[in-house]
Design an enzyme around this catalytic site. Structure first.
Site, PDB file in Angstrom:
ATOM      1  N   ARG A   1     -14.020  -7.176  -2.288  1.00 51.26           N
ATOM      2  CA  ARG A   1     -13.147  -7.418  -0.537  1.00 51.26           C
ATOM      3  C   ARG A   1     -12.896  -5.303  -0.961  1.00 51.26           C
ATOM      4  O   ARG A   1     -12.693  -5.077  -2.076  1.00 51.26           O
ATOM      5  CB  ARG A   1     -12.262  -7.718  -0.228  1.00 51.26           C
ATOM      6  CG  ARG A   1     -11.701  -7.606   1.229  1.00 51.26           C
ATOM      7  CD  ARG A   1     -10.297  -6.960   0.660  1.00 51.26           C
ATOM      8  NE  ARG A   1      -9.939  -7.051   1.751  1.00 51.26           N
ATOM      9  CZ  ARG A   1      -8.678  -5.896   2.198  1.00 51.26           C
ATOM     10  NH1 ARG A   1      -8.075  -5.473   1.301  1.00 51.26           N
ATOM     11  NH2 ARG A   1      -7.890  -5.925   2.948  1.00 51.26           N
TER      12      ARG A   1
ATOM     13  N   THR B   1       0.787  -0.931  -0.067  1.00 53.93           N
ATOM     14  CA  THR B   1       0.215  -0.241  -0.063  1.00 53.93           C
ATOM     15  C   THR B   1       0.461   1.223  -0.386  1.00 53.93           C
ATOM     16  O   THR B   1       1.853   1.088   0.053  1.00 53.93           O
ATOM     17  CB  THR B   1      -0.819   0.103   1.511  1.00 53.93           C
ATOM     18  OG1 THR B   1      -1.955  -1.074   1.027  1.00 53.93           O
ATOM     19  CG2 THR B   1      -1.267   1.578   1.373  1.00 53.93           C
TER      20      THR B   1
ATOM     21  N   THR C   1      -1.176   0.521   7.237  1.00 50.86           N
ATOM     22  CA  THR C   1      -0.947  -0.661   5.753  1.00 50.86           C
ATOM     23  C   THR C   1      -0.353  -1.831   6.983  1.00 50.86           C
ATOM     24  O   THR C   1      -0.453  -1.346   8.048  1.00 50.86           O
ATOM     25  CB  THR C   1       0.481   0.071   5.213  1.00 50.86           C
ATOM     26  OG1 THR C   1       1.004  -1.638   4.546  1.00 50.86           O
ATOM     27  CG2 THR C   1       1.989   0.247   6.261  1.00 50.86           C
ATOM     28  N   GLY C   2      -1.569  -2.747   6.288  1.00 49.92           N
ATOM     29  CA  GLY C   2      -1.572  -3.636   6.762  1.00 49.92           C
ATOM     30  C   GLY C   2      -2.856  -4.215   6.584  1.00 49.92           C
ATOM     31  O   GLY C   2      -3.450  -4.282   6.204  1.00 49.92           O
TER      32      GLY C   2
ATOM     33  N   GLY D   1      -5.748  -5.386   6.247  1.00 56.19           N
ATOM     34  CA  GLY D   1      -7.108  -4.801   6.670  1.00 56.19           C
ATOM     35  C   GLY D   1      -8.387  -4.557   7.879  1.00 56.19           C
ATOM     36  O   GLY D   1      -8.735  -3.303   7.829  1.00 56.19           O
TER      37      GLY D   1
END
Ligand code: ASP
Length: 334
Positions: A229, A201, A252-253, A255
């Site tokens: 999604r 991201t 970021t990660g 979600g």
């Protein structure tokens, strides 16, 4: 006697309150003492890169992309360009760079499509815009900005978001533009393992010379995600937040975990309702709150004094940050 005791108790409570308020003020004043003229932090995603296994050419591509974005953002901020415009322009650069999971280079969903999310927020007005699940807009962050500036809504999704943006002259692109050999290989690997992979991201947070905070985030999401999604990146309060009174945040990660904790807004809330400073709030989120529900990823943030904070509980987070006094581009832990 009883009345005297009550009086003493009341006096000591009020002097404790005054002292405590003073401590909070002192702490905030010391943050303020170093107020920066401007500040910027960028991320290119948190993930599982390892110093011993990353190839030199891959590390160089990330470093070059981040450096280009940081230089552009710093020059614009030094010239006094509005923070919200800087966020948009820097994210466009990252979306156009296929090394990052946003725009060209976005990871692919389970049907092999680039299906992208983006959001942007202005900390001065609390205006915000977002698009989710767009497949044919070259720069999703520009569409998010259009939703913010030219609609009465905060988020539009899918084909209707594209139909809204196209009349404004936004650049469109076919799926061929987004899909790279790298993203195709990543999808095959994820399908072979029947996994959904977290892949990055991009995000930018700035404090501009007028003292305004802005933040934005753009992503292809996660490799092999179910089509349709939507992650945290386009959700205001989860992946992105900005308020001139507190801070700006981009995440970021994984979600789903960031949505459940409303991570970006929670950082704003910690600064609003406690005496924590920004780095302390980020640390609590990264080291305690996210791990408590198995959440992995990273956060970048800037407070109203231009203090830069970040954290990640993965092995890497591509990041770059600058103020007039310092600049850094980093991938792994310090
Ligand atoms: N947060 C993004 C999402 O869940 C992915 C990432 O940042 O790695 O869509």
């Amino acid at each position: 006697m009883k009345q005297l005791l009550i009086l003493i108790l009341l006096l000591s409570i009020s002097s404790w309150t005054v002292m405590n308020a003073q401590i909070i003020l002192d702490k905030r004043d010391s943050d303020k003492a170093e107020k920066k003229e401007w500040a910027i932090i960028i991320h290119g995603g948190a993930g599982g890169l390892q110093p011993e296994s990353i190839t030199e050419s891959r590390a160089a591509r990330y470093t070059e992309g981040l450096t280009r974005a940081l230089n552009t953002g710093s020059e614009l901020l030094a010239r006094g360009v509005r923070g919200i415009d800087v966020v948009e322009e820097v994210i466009v650069l990252l979306e156009n760079d296929s090394s990052f999971n946003a725009g060209r280079g976005a990871v692919l969903n389970s049907k092999g499509q680039a299906e992208m999310d983006a959001s942007i927020m202005d900390g001065e007005s609390l205006n915000a815009g977002a698009v989710a699940g767009v497949k044919g807009i070259k720069n999703p962050i520009r569409a998010a900005r259009l939703v913010m500036d030219s609609s009465e809504h905060v988020m539009l999704s899918g084909r209707p978001a594209e139909e809204f943006s196209i009349p404004f002259g936004i650049d469109t692109a076919g799926q061929d533009y987004f899909i790279t050999e790298k993203s195709k290989r990543a999808l095959l690997r994820a399908k072979a393992r029947e996994k959904v992979n977290k892949n990055g991201t991009v995000g930018v947070v700035v404090l501009d010379r007028a003292g305004h905070i802005a933040a934005g985030t753009s992503t292809g999401g996660m490799t092999n995600k179910r089509y349709g999604r939507i992650g945290d990146s386009p959700i205001i309060g989860a992946g992105t937040y900005a308020d001139d009174n507190t801070c700006g945040v981009s995440c970021t990660g994984h979600g789903e975990k960031f949505i459940r904790l409303a991570v970006a807004h929670d950082l704003h809330a910690m600064l609003t309702y406690t005496d924590l400073n920004l780095q302390e709030a980020v640390d609590i989120m990264i080291q305690n709150k996210l791990p408590s529900i198995g959440g992995t990823g990273g956060i970048i943030a800037i407070d109203k004094y231009g203090n830069i904070a970040y954290g990640f509980n993965t092995s890497s987070m591509l990041r770059a940050y600058a103020t007039p006094e310092k600049r850094e581009v980093e991938i792994f832990r310090d």
